[in-house]
Design an enzyme around this catalytic site. Structure first.
Site, short mmCIF file in Angstrom:
data_model
loop_
_atom_site.label_atom_id
_atom_site.label_comp_id
_atom_site.label_asym_id
_atom_site.label_seq_id
_atom_site.Cartn_x
_atom_site.Cartn_y
_atom_site.Cartn_z
N ASN A 210 -45.91 42.55 28.43
CA ASN A 210 -44.98 43.61 28.06
C ASN A 210 -43.63 42.96 27.72
O ASN A 210 -43.43 41.79 27.99
CB ASN A 210 -44.85 44.63 29.21
CG ASN A 210 -44.34 43.98 30.48
OD1 ASN A 210 -43.23 43.48 30.51
ND2 ASN A 210 -45.18 43.93 31.52
N ASP A 282 -50.36 46.48 34.98
CA ASP A 282 -51.18 47.31 35.86
C ASP A 282 -52.64 46.85 35.87
O ASP A 282 -53.35 47.03 36.84
CB ASP A 282 -51.13 48.78 35.42
CG ASP A 282 -49.76 49.37 35.67
OD1 ASP A 282 -49.12 48.94 36.65
OD2 ASP A 282 -49.32 50.23 34.90
N LYS A 292 -61.61 30.61 22.60
CA LYS A 292 -61.02 31.71 21.85
C LYS A 292 -62.11 32.72 21.53
O LYS A 292 -63.16 32.34 20.99
CB LYS A 292 -60.42 31.14 20.56
CG LYS A 292 -59.66 32.14 19.75
CD LYS A 292 -59.12 31.48 18.48
CE LYS A 292 -58.51 32.53 17.57
NZ LYS A 292 -58.39 32.08 16.21
N PHE A 326 -38.81 49.50 41.48
CA PHE A 326 -38.33 50.07 40.24
C PHE A 326 -39.44 50.98 39.70
O PHE A 326 -40.62 50.65 39.85
CB PHE A 326 -38.03 48.98 39.20
CG PHE A 326 -36.65 48.41 39.32
CD1 PHE A 326 -36.32 47.60 40.40
CD2 PHE A 326 -35.68 48.67 38.37
CE1 PHE A 326 -35.05 47.08 40.53
CE2 PHE A 326 -34.40 48.15 38.50
CZ PHE A 326 -34.08 47.35 39.58
N LYS A 340 -43.42 57.96 44.40
CA LYS A 340 -43.59 56.52 44.68
C LYS A 340 -42.77 56.09 45.89
O LYS A 340 -43.22 55.29 46.71
CB LYS A 340 -43.15 55.69 43.46
CG LYS A 340 -44.18 55.65 42.35
CD LYS A 340 -43.74 54.73 41.24
CE LYS A 340 -44.67 54.84 40.05
NZ LYS A 340 -44.18 54.16 38.86
N LYS A 344 -45.10 54.61 48.82
CA LYS A 344 -45.03 53.17 49.10
C LYS A 344 -44.12 52.87 50.28
O LYS A 344 -43.85 51.71 50.58
CB LYS A 344 -44.55 52.41 47.86
CG LYS A 344 -45.45 52.59 46.64
CD LYS A 344 -45.03 51.67 45.51
CE LYS A 344 -45.79 52.01 44.24
NZ LYS A 344 -45.54 51.07 43.15
#
Ligand SMILES: Cc1cc2nc3c(=O)[nH]c(=O)nc-3n(C[C@H](O)[C@H](O)[C@H](O)COP(=O)(O)O)c2cc1C
Length: 406
Positions: A210, A282, A292, A326, A340, A344
């Site tokens: 990302n 994730d 490859k 975050f 969350k 958590k």
């Protein structure tokens, strides 16, 4: 200034070792208690009796007991001391510290200290000081958070002029005072920060990732260091590592979510505050193909498996740790972040949105247990980081008060 502080002094085989005698006196005049260790080479340059008489303690020279008497070990010495000062530090001992060598008591003891509690005052000839090996070793130690007390310029014992002479004892004292005497709100607090993206390899040439740049992690690290914290930065692959950050923090570079989980888990028992700012993938491919993958199909299906939720998994183990996460949400922002926070068992969660990726500024919402949300609109990531550090200091103060009342 150093009343009640304990300094462990490692003396190594440099001609400048004679200056350690004066250094011990200076430290004691400031109120510090000093114990000394010496390498075999160091014994050629200053007498053990001198060090023993000055410190008023046994001088430690060997890892092994030969006379059956109990002596402090490298571990108990590290527990005793507030700081480990290597002065003078030879090129050889610096190389040993950089490589994690434990071949003598001076280097093995260093392994029992966190980098932030080690100060190294090199002393050597200019050619040695400028040699690529020494330059690399010193820079590696700096990156780990070791304080390097740079040598001075002038006439050297070998007769040459140049850089390499042991820093003046007064300068060494000033550097130690800066380490030991701080009134910063997070002084001595051990903060682990994860930052950057992770890479999940499909084959040997492609990965899923990302666009995280690690900027929030850098801002958090800078702010935490400025408040006196010891920082362990677990960083995914980013384009640029900022030198000023790396110099003060212990940097651990990782690639995948599993690497990150391993490093967080390895450091959690010595962490007071964990801030998970990394954009952890994730999912990861079920298998990493070797070589490859061929483009011989029109449609290709990737089989992915869920990565662990590092923060959630660690929460059960890190009961005394302040946990901060975050949440990057593109819909139902507040609701999801609140969930969350509770799920958590976090102390704080910072809600942001995808526009903050790579940007200098962003809008953030801080959510904490039993408090209303705090909105920080269009703030720089440095300002966000400062607000987070303030809140961490508040949480730690509150915990201390609660502990004292119980
Ligand atoms: C007279 C003399 C002076 C030395 N001075 C230094 C010095 O200032 N800095 C240095 O890095 N090595 C110096 N050395 C070399 C070290 O003593 C040598 O590398 C030794 O192995 C260091 O061991 P240690 O790091 O375990 O103390 C000197 C050697 C001699 C013989």
């Amino acid at each position: 200034m150093l009343k009640g502080k304990r300094v462990l002094l490692g003396v190594t085989g440099s001609i400048a070792a004679y200056k350690s005698a004066y250094l011990i006196r200076l430290l004691q005049q400031e109120g510090a208690e000093v114990k000394a260790l010496i390498t075999d080479a160091g014994k050629h340059f200053i007498g053990i009796d001198t060090l023993r008489a000055l410190t008023g303690h046994e001088v430690y020279t060997d890892n092994f007991l030969t006379d059956g008497a109990w002596r402090d070990s490298h571990i108990s010495l590290a527990e005793w001391a507030d700081v480990y000062l290597l002065a003078p530090a030879t090129a050889n001992t610096i190389a040993g510290l950089a490589c994690g060598m434990a071949g003598n008591l001076v280097t093995s003891t260093a392994l029992a200290f966190s980098s932030h509690r080690i100060a190294v005052a090199p002393a050597m000839n200019t050619a040695m000081w400028c040699s690529p090996a020494v330059v690399d070793n010193v820079s590696l130690l700096r990156r780990r958070g070791v304080t390097i007390i740079d040598p001075g310029e002038g006439s050297l014992a070998c007769g040459a002029q140049g850089t390499g002479r042991l820093a003046e004892p007064e300068d060494i004292l000033a550097a130690l005072t800066a380490i030991l005497v701080t009134n910063k709100p997070l002084s001595g607090v051990r903060i682990m920060i994860t930052a950057g993206p992770t890479r999940e390899w499909l084959d040997d040439v492609r990965y899923i990732s990302n666009p995280s740049t690690g900027k929030i992690g850098f801002s958090l690290t800078r702010a935490a260091l400025a408040q006196g914290a010891e920082v362990r930065l677990v960083m995914g692959p980013v384009n640029e590592l900022l030198d000023d950050i790396i110099a003060g923090a212990e940097l651990i570079s990782v690639e995948s979510a599993l690497d990150m989980q391993r490093e967080v888990s390895a450091g959690i028992d010595t962490t007071d505050v964990l801030i998970m700012a990394a954009a952890v993938s994730d999912y990861r491919p079920v298998v990493r193909a070797s070589g490859k993958i061929k483009k011989d199909k029109d449609v290709m299906t990737l089989n992915l498996v869920r990565n662990p939720d590092i923060l959630k998994d660690i929460a059960g183990r890190a009961v005394n740790c302040v946990l901060i996460g975050f949440a990057l949400e593109s819909a139902n922002h507040l609701e999801n972040a609140q969930r969350k926070l509770a799920d958590k068992r976090l102390d704080m969660i910072i809600l942001n949105d995808p526009t903050s990726f790579g940007a200098e500024t962003g809008s953030f919402t801080l959510l904490m247990k039993n408090r209303g949300p705090i909105c920080i609109d269009q703030a720089s990531k440095d300002n966000l980081a400062l607000s987070i550090m303030e809140k961490i200091a508040d949480i730690l103060k509150e915990r201390k008060r609660t502990d004292e009342n119980n």
